[in-house]
Scaffold this motif. Structure first.
Motif, short mmCIF file in Angstrom:
data_model
loop_
_atom_site.label_atom_id
_atom_site.label_comp_id
_atom_site.label_asym_id
_atom_site.label_seq_id
_atom_site.Cartn_x
_atom_site.Cartn_y
_atom_site.Cartn_z
N MET A 1 -61.76 96.78 100.81
CA MET A 1 -62.09 97.17 102.18
C MET A 1 -62.64 96.01 103.03
SD MET A 1 -63.85 100.69 100.92
CE MET A 1 -63.80 101.80 102.31
N ILE A 2 -63.17 95.01 102.35
CA ILE A 2 -63.84 93.92 103.07
C ILE A 2 -62.83 93.00 103.72
CG2 ILE A 2 -65.19 91.82 102.65
CD1 ILE A 2 -66.90 93.51 100.77
N ARG A 3 -63.14 92.61 104.97
CA ARG A 3 -62.25 91.66 105.66
C ARG A 3 -62.65 90.23 105.30
NH1 ARG A 3 -62.06 94.52 111.51
NH2 ARG A 3 -64.27 94.59 111.07
N ASP A 4 -61.66 89.47 104.86
CA ASP A 4 -61.92 88.10 104.40
C ASP A 4 -60.89 87.21 105.09
OD1 ASP A 4 -62.07 85.72 103.03
OD2 ASP A 4 -61.66 86.55 101.05
N PRO A 5 -61.31 86.11 105.73
CA PRO A 5 -60.35 85.28 106.47
C PRO A 5 -59.38 84.50 105.58
CG PRO A 5 -62.52 84.24 106.44
CD PRO A 5 -62.69 85.59 105.82
N TYR A 6 -59.65 84.43 104.27
CA TYR A 6 -58.76 83.64 103.40
C TYR A 6 -57.35 84.24 103.44
CZ TYR A 6 -57.20 80.84 99.46
OH TYR A 6 -56.53 79.94 98.67
N PRO A 7 -56.29 83.40 103.66
CA PRO A 7 -54.97 83.96 103.98
C PRO A 7 -54.13 84.46 102.80
CG PRO A 7 -54.93 81.56 104.14
CD PRO A 7 -56.34 81.93 103.83
N PHE A 8 -54.60 84.30 101.57
CA PHE A 8 -53.76 84.67 100.42
C PHE A 8 -54.43 85.71 99.53
CE2 PHE A 8 -52.64 80.24 101.42
CZ PHE A 8 -51.27 80.37 101.58
N TYR A 9 -53.61 86.62 99.00
CA TYR A 9 -54.08 87.47 97.90
C TYR A 9 -53.88 86.73 96.58
CZ TYR A 9 -54.64 91.55 100.91
OH TYR A 9 -55.06 92.42 101.88
N LEU A 10 -52.73 86.06 96.46
CA LEU A 10 -52.49 85.20 95.29
C LEU A 10 -52.25 83.79 95.82
CD1 LEU A 10 -50.02 87.43 93.20
CD2 LEU A 10 -52.37 86.84 92.57
N ASP A 11 -53.06 82.86 95.37
CA ASP A 11 -52.93 81.47 95.83
C ASP A 11 -51.57 80.87 95.45
OD1 ASP A 11 -55.35 81.14 97.01
OD2 ASP A 11 -56.27 79.98 95.39
N PRO A 12 -51.04 79.98 96.31
CA PRO A 12 -49.87 79.20 95.90
C PRO A 12 -50.25 78.26 94.75
CG PRO A 12 -50.78 78.35 97.95
CD PRO A 12 -51.55 79.60 97.63
N ILE A 13 -49.24 77.80 94.02
CA ILE A 13 -49.49 76.87 92.90
C ILE A 13 -48.71 75.58 93.17
CG2 ILE A 13 -49.58 76.66 90.39
CD1 ILE A 13 -49.29 79.63 90.13
N PRO A 14 -49.18 74.77 94.13
CA PRO A 14 -48.38 73.60 94.54
C PRO A 14 -48.30 72.50 93.50
CG PRO A 14 -50.52 73.61 95.64
CD PRO A 14 -50.42 74.90 94.91
N ASN A 15 -49.22 72.50 92.51
CA ASN A 15 -49.18 71.47 91.46
C ASN A 15 -48.13 71.76 90.39
OD1 ASN A 15 -51.67 69.63 91.96
ND2 ASN A 15 -52.44 71.69 92.25
N MET A 16 -47.39 72.84 90.57
CA MET A 16 -46.46 73.28 89.53
C MET A 16 -45.37 72.24 89.23
SD MET A 16 -46.64 76.22 87.99
CE MET A 16 -45.81 76.51 86.46
N TYR A 17 -45.07 71.38 90.21
CA TYR A 17 -44.00 70.39 89.92
C TYR A 17 -44.48 69.29 88.98
CZ TYR A 17 -45.27 67.14 93.92
OH TYR A 17 -45.86 66.27 94.80
N PHE A 18 -45.78 69.29 88.66
CA PHE A 18 -46.28 68.37 87.63
C PHE A 18 -46.27 69.09 86.28
CE2 PHE A 18 -48.42 66.83 91.58
CZ PHE A 18 -47.59 65.73 91.73
N GLN A 19 -45.09 69.12 85.66
CA GLN A 19 -44.92 69.90 84.43
C GLN A 19 -45.55 69.23 83.21
OE1 GLN A 19 -43.57 73.08 83.35
NE2 GLN A 19 -44.35 73.25 85.42
N ARG A 20 -46.11 68.04 83.38
CA ARG A 20 -46.70 67.32 82.26
C ARG A 20 -47.99 67.99 81.78
NH1 ARG A 20 -45.09 63.54 78.53
NH2 ARG A 20 -43.59 62.93 80.13
N ASP A 21 -48.70 68.68 82.67
CA ASP A 21 -50.09 69.03 82.37
C ASP A 21 -50.34 70.36 81.65
OD1 ASP A 21 -51.02 66.61 83.39
OD2 ASP A 21 -50.89 67.38 85.43
N PRO A 22 -49.62 71.46 81.99
CA PRO A 22 -50.01 72.75 81.41
C PRO A 22 -49.86 72.83 79.88
CG PRO A 22 -48.63 73.07 83.35
CD PRO A 22 -48.58 71.61 83.03
N PHE A 23 -48.87 72.14 79.34
CA PHE A 23 -48.78 72.04 77.88
C PHE A 23 -48.24 70.66 77.54
CE2 PHE A 23 -44.39 73.24 78.71
CZ PHE A 23 -43.67 72.60 77.71
N ALA A 24 -48.34 70.28 76.27
CA ALA A 24 -47.83 68.97 75.85
C ALA A 24 -47.09 69.11 74.53
CB ALA A 24 -48.98 67.97 75.71
N SER A 25 -45.89 68.53 74.46
CA SER A 25 -45.12 68.51 73.21
C SER A 25 -45.68 67.43 72.30
CB SER A 25 -43.64 68.20 73.50
OG SER A 25 -43.11 69.07 74.47
#
Length: 407
Positions: free
Chosen positions: A143-167
């Motif tokens: 119910m609360i009004r919040d100026p933040y524009p996203f419910y789910l944040d974008p994930i712009p770092n996703m093109y750096f595939q090196r970091d989330p896991f490592a072979s």
């Protein structure tokens, strides 16, 4: 192919057979100046040009005979199963701090008509508040009004595939990211390694449920015996110790983990932004880390405990000793010019991706470093870097090798 394994990486330089990428998408256009820092960006990239550059990068790899796999394709295959999709969305919302029932129900409803491919792209792009018109409020948070524009944040770092896991060898380190904003990136890898038929039986040397952060940009597989890991702004020494213990106590052939203590600064985000391997005995290095660099070796003792030693020598001698080399050549970023070194390191001059021994992919903008590589008989394949470099990551940061030939 060097192996029938879905993951097979025993060096930084063995001929690259298979690599994971993510081409930048709408998430880049959901970055706004007010939230740059929150999303770990310094500036906003121009998406059309960033995609062109990324496609050039993928094209170079394909021309070299590398199988290029996209994260969104693997995830779309995993999410064909509706039960897995529901499980993923629930976990994804909770990691994104969407916990109120009314909002969760509205998001589930919003995604219900999406194909698996569009669904995964939208999860990465972010969900704007204006896209959800009908939320039945069921909690104070709805119910609360919040100026933040996203419910789910974008994930712009996703093109750096090196970091989330490592072979590493035949297994992976499924990482814990240092920043909360990036931790959702590791969910995608979790689902691929849990449910994708090609990847689901891969062992893990570290897992995302752990307490201490470690990121793939800090992990370098120097040989089938030696792993290097950076103690950095993003990787904690406790995580390195735990990864080393797990890895060294398995049947794998690794014998030593070298921990490189690098300065904790935004410019030196990960070990691979200041140090990468380009040939059997040649490495690129940013000169600014050579003096304060402390190296520790971690090995397994006789009674199943680990032994940690401070390595008292300079870096070339440490590398010679552990990699059993007669000589080591450090190729300095910026060709030894301290201004060029600082400028080109900021745009990932030391962040090379080896396709095979002595053949690397680099950004074209780092012309002084690239020339220094060529003088040392390294073949350099270049692509444009106007926009991709704004995310502060280079060719190595953008790629996760899945299979390399043995050397």
């Amino acid at each position: 192919m060097s192996s029938n394994h879905s993951i097979f990486v025993y060096s930084e330089i063995g001929k690259l057979q298979s690599v994971l990428l993510h081409c930048p998408g709408e998430e880049i256009e959901n970055i706004v100046p007010d939230y740059l820092r929150r999303l770990l960006f310094d500036e906003i990239a121009y998406l059309d040009q960033a995609r062109k550059e990324h496609n050039q990068f993928a094209g170079i790899l394909r021309d070299e005979g590398v199988e290029v796999i996209y994260l969104t394709d693997l995830m779309a295959e995993v999410l064909e199963n509706s039960e897995v999709r529901n499980e993923f969305l629930k976990e994804f919302m909770e990691e994104g701090k969407v916990v109120t029932q009314g909002l969760q129900e509205a998001i589930i409803e919003f995604f219900s008509s999406y194909t698996p491919k569009d669904f995964i792209k939208k999860c990465i792009a972010g969900l704007r508040k204006e896209e959800l018109r009908h939320i039945k409020p069921k909690a104070l948070g709805d119910m609360i009004r919040d100026p933040y524009p996203f419910y789910l944040d974008p994930i712009p770092n996703m093109y750096f595939q090196r970091d989330p896991f490592a072979s590493i060898g035949k297994g992976i380190s499924l990482n814990v990211m240092a920043n909360e904003t990036r931790n959702r990136e590791t969910i995608f890898a979790k689902y691929i390694f849990k449910y994708h038929p090609r990847f689901k039986d891969v062992p893990r040397w570290y897992n995302r449920d752990k307490t201490h952060p470690i990121e793939g940009g800090d992990i370098l597989v120097l040989s089938d015996k030696v792993l290097a890991v950076g103690i950095s702004d993003r990787t904690d020494p406790t995580a390195i110790e735990r990864l080393a213990y797990k890895l060294l106590s398995t049947e794998q052939c690794f014998e030593t983990v070298l921990a490189f203590d690098i300065p904790k600064a935004r410019a030196y985000m990960h070990l691979d932004t200041v140090f990468t391997m380009v040939d059997y005995d040649q490495f690129t290095i940013y000169p600014g880390i050579e003096e304060p660099l402390d190296v520790y070796s971690i090995t397994m003792g006789k009674n199943n405990g680990i032994i940690i030693k401070y390595e008292k020598d300079d870096l070339p001698n440490i590398l010679k000793k552990h990699l059993k080399l007669e000589a080591v050549n450090l190729i300095r970023c910026g060709g030894g010019d301290s201004i060029a070194a600082r400028r080109e390191q900021w745009n990932d001059g030391s962040n090379t991706l080896a396709i095979s021994p002595g053949k690397v992919v680099c950004y074209n903008r780092n012309h002084i470093t690239n020339e220094a590589l060529r003088k040392n008989k390294i073949e350099v394949l270049e692509f444009e870097s106007y926009e991709l470099s704004r995310g502060r990551g280079g060719p190595r940061c953008m790629s996760m090798p899945l299979v390399r030939d043995n050397i």
